[in-house]
Design a protein around this motif. Structure first.
Motif, short mmCIF file in Angstrom:
data_model
loop_
_atom_site.label_atom_id
_atom_site.label_comp_id
_atom_site.label_asym_id
_atom_site.label_seq_id
_atom_site.Cartn_x
_atom_site.Cartn_y
_atom_site.Cartn_z
N HIS A 1 -2.30 -0.62 -10.80
CA HIS A 1 -2.41 -0.41 -9.35
C HIS A 1 -3.85 -0.63 -8.90
N GLU B 277 0.84 -1.21 0.00
CA GLU B 277 0.00 0.00 0.00
C GLU B 277 0.86 1.25 0.00
N ASP B 278 1.86 1.28 0.89
CA ASP B 278 2.76 2.44 0.96
C ASP B 278 3.60 2.57 -0.30
N GLU C 262 2.66 6.79 -6.70
CA GLU C 262 1.56 7.63 -7.19
C GLU C 262 1.66 9.08 -6.74
N GLU C 263 2.10 9.30 -5.51
CA GLU C 263 2.10 10.65 -4.96
C GLU C 263 3.44 11.37 -5.09
N ARG D 53 1.59 4.24 -2.92
CA ARG D 53 1.47 5.68 -2.62
C ARG D 53 2.77 6.42 -2.95
N ASP D 54 3.91 5.81 -2.64
CA ASP D 54 5.20 6.43 -2.98
C ASP D 54 5.28 6.71 -4.47
#
Length: 152
Positions: A85, A52-53, A59-60, A56-57
Motif C-alpha cells: 500500500h 484511496e478509500d 487498513e482501518e 482505508r477500508d
C-alpha cells in the motif's frame, strides 16, 4: 474465486484495479493507444475516486478485524500488504507530482498493483474469511465505501 459476499465490494474494486494495472503496464509500449497525460488523468481519477478509500477500508476496518480474530494471524502477510500500500501510494504521488513523462514508473505501478491484488485475493482474503466471524464481516461491509464504477 468465490468470495464471501461481505467482501464483494473490495473484490469488485480489485477487478477495476486490475484493469488499471493493465493500462499502466502497457504505458509507453506499442500496445498502448493512450497519451501519457490521458493515462495520468485516468490514474488520478481512479486513485481519488476509489483507491484511496479502498486502502482505508482495508487498513482501518478489514485488517484489524483479521488480526483480532485470527488465532495465529499471518502478520508477515499483513505487513507485506501494508508495505505494498505504501509503495503504491508513493508511486501514485510521484507520477502525479512529476511533470516529466515516466513510463517506467507507470509500468512499475501497474506491475505492483497487479501483484498486490493477486496477493490479497489469493492469500490474505481467504485467511480473513476463515478467521473473522461472519457477523463481523457483514458489519465491516457496512463501513466499506461504494465503488464508483459498479456502485457496489
Amino acid at each position: 474465486m468465490k468470495r464471501h459476499e461481505a467482501l464483494n465490494p473490495l473484490s469488485h474494486h480489485h477487478h477495476h484495479a486490475l484493469l488499471m494495472a493493465v493500462e499502466m503496464k502497457k504505458a509507453g509500449t506499442k500496445d498502448n493507444k493512450k497519451k501519457y497525460k490521458e493515462l495520468i488523468r485516468e490514474l488520478i481519477d481512479f486513485w481519488e475516486g476509489d483507491e484511496e478509500d479502498h486502502f482505508r477500508d482495508e487498513e482501518e476496518t478489514l485488517y484489524p478485524l483479521y488480526l483480532v480474530h485470527a488465532e495465529n494471524a499471518n502478520t508477515e502477510l499483513v505487513k507485506e500488504v501494508l508495505y505494498q500500500h505504501a509503495q503504491i501510494r508513493g508511486l501514485v504521488h510521484s507520477l502525479r507530482e512529476n511533470q516529466q513523462t515516466s513510463y517506467d514508473k507507470m509500468q512499475q505501478l501497474g506491475n505492483l498493483l497487479e501483484k498486490h491484488v493477486r496477493l490479497e485475493e489469493r492469500e490474505l482474503f481467504p485467511l480473513i474469511e476463515q478467521a473473522v466471524p461472519e457477523k463481523y464481516l457483514y458489519q465491516a461491509n457496512g463501513k466499506f465505501h461504494r465503488d464508483s464504477y459498479s456502485g457496489y
